[in-house]
Design an enzyme around this catalytic site. Structure first.
Site, PDB file in Angstrom:
ATOM      1  N   ASP A  31       0.829  -1.202   0.000  1.00 24.87           N
ATOM      2  CA  ASP A  31       0.000   0.000   0.000  1.00 24.87           C
ATOM      3  C   ASP A  31       0.866   1.256   0.000  1.00 24.87           C
ATOM      4  O   ASP A  31       1.953   1.276   0.581  1.00 24.87           O
ATOM      5  CB  ASP A  31      -0.904  -0.005   1.235  1.00 24.87           C
ATOM      6  CG  ASP A  31      -2.062   0.959   1.111  1.00 24.87           C
ATOM      7  OD1 ASP A  31      -2.318   1.457  -0.003  1.00 24.87           O
ATOM      8  OD2 ASP A  31      -2.721   1.215   2.132  1.00 24.87           O
ATOM      9  N   HIS A  48       2.977   3.079  -8.809  1.00 19.74           N
ATOM     10  CA  HIS A  48       2.835   1.638  -9.011  1.00 19.74           C
ATOM     11  C   HIS A  48       4.043   1.075  -9.761  1.00 19.74           C
ATOM     12  O   HIS A  48       4.517  -0.028  -9.445  1.00 19.74           O
ATOM     13  CB  HIS A  48       1.544   1.333  -9.775  1.00 19.74           C
ATOM     14  CG  HIS A  48       0.301   1.663  -9.004  1.00 19.74           C
ATOM     15  ND1 HIS A  48      -0.086   0.960  -7.884  1.00 19.74           N
ATOM     16  CD2 HIS A  48      -0.637   2.636  -9.178  1.00 19.74           C
ATOM     17  CE1 HIS A  48      -1.220   1.472  -7.406  1.00 19.74           C
ATOM     18  NE2 HIS A  48      -1.569   2.488  -8.170  1.00 19.74           N
ATOM     19  N   LEU A 142      12.057 -20.199  -4.121  1.00 23.15           N
ATOM     20  CA  LEU A 142      11.070 -19.360  -3.433  1.00 23.15           C
ATOM     21  C   LEU A 142       9.727 -19.568  -4.096  1.00 23.15           C
ATOM     22  O   LEU A 142       9.632 -19.613  -5.323  1.00 23.15           O
ATOM     23  CB  LEU A 142      11.471 -17.881  -3.508  1.00 23.15           C
ATOM     24  CG  LEU A 142      10.430 -16.861  -3.020  1.00 23.15           C
ATOM     25  CD1 LEU A 142      10.237 -16.969  -1.508  1.00 23.15           C
ATOM     26  CD2 LEU A 142      10.836 -15.436  -3.399  1.00 23.15           C
TER      27      LEU A 142
END
Length: 266
Positions: A31, A48, A142
């Protein structure tokens, strides 16, 4: 349902998981991108785009530390309410990121999976997601999961709908629907529950993210905006996690005794 997609991890409602200084699974709400852009006099989409850099850094740091699972909330079912222009630009950024980053993730041994309702996404993005999942399917360094057009309520409803269909067809009996049955039908069934939840940007809400899965997660909120959330900020979150006493319904004395036994046994 593919058996390979069903996690072998018990629910924290039924069993207490192994406790370590580092979390096994970290879930993040990224956020503050728009506010970062506003502070710098830039359009929201610039925030973004800058946030993608923070994703790269976090993926790298998890790899360095040996944290095996990372889940990122990229676009919620409620984000369609944003202005149409911003939604379009976010979808374009998602497609570009998949095109530019997946090969690098693959070379680093990262397995990428996407959870969420894909049918609302355009065909190009659906194709890019499928290709990325196929390419990285055998990787083990991962496990990176991206939530796109995802909502915790949607996830639970979908699980209940699947179970209802199975009960209707006679495949299962209603009394067989329990915690484990629901978890086997969640979109995240291949993941252990998050140990640590992080939200950047100062807001202190879960915002319909992993509602079922976060039942016993440690919650960490930071004022740092996502584009500025680097390895140092992540290490601070890990430090906070390491100092938590995770009780899972037990008393503090029970937890202390369990910790001593863990140390004595090795």
């Amino acid at each position: 349902m593919n058996s390979e997609d069903i996690a072998q991890y018990p629910s924290t409602s039924l069993e207490i998981p192994p406790i370590d200084i580092l979390p096994r699974h970290v879930a993040v709400i990224m956020d503050g991108n728009g506010r970062w852009a506003h502070r710098h006099g830039l359009p929201r989409i610039a925030g973004h785009r800058r946030g993608v850099d923070s994703v790269r850094l976090l993926v790298r740091r998890c790899g360095e530390l040996g944290i095996p699972y990372l889940t990122l909330f990229a676009f919620s079912t409620e984000n369609w309410r944003r202005p149409a222009t911003e939604v379009r630009l976010l979808m374009e950024l998602l497609a570009a990121t998949l095109e530019n980053e997946v090969r690098k993730l693959h070379e680093s041994g990262v397995r990428l999976r996407v959870v969420g309702e894909r049918t609302q996404l355009n065909r190009r993005i659906q194709s890019l997601i499928a290709d990325a999942e196929d390419l990285t399917a055998a990787n083990t360094q991962l496990n990176l999961t991206i939530a796109v057009n995802y909502g915790g309520r949607w996830d639970i409803v979908e699980a209940c709908r699947q179970l209802a269909e199975r009960a209707k067809s006679g495949e299962i009996e209603p009394h067989e629907i329990d915690i484990e049955a629901i978890e086997r039908h969640l979109s995240t069934r291949f993941l252990p529950e998050p140990d640590l939840f992080i939200r950047t940007g100062g807001e202190q809400r879960i915002s319909n993210f992993l509602l079922w899965q976060l039942a016993y997660s440690e919650l960490y909120f930071t004022e740092v905006l996502w584009p500025e959330f680097g390895p140092d900020a992540f290490d601070e979150a890990l430090g906070s996690f390491a100092n938590r006493q995770r009780r899972f319904g037990q008393t503090g004395d029970q937890v202390a005794a369990r910790s001593r036994a863990h140390v004595q046994n090795g």
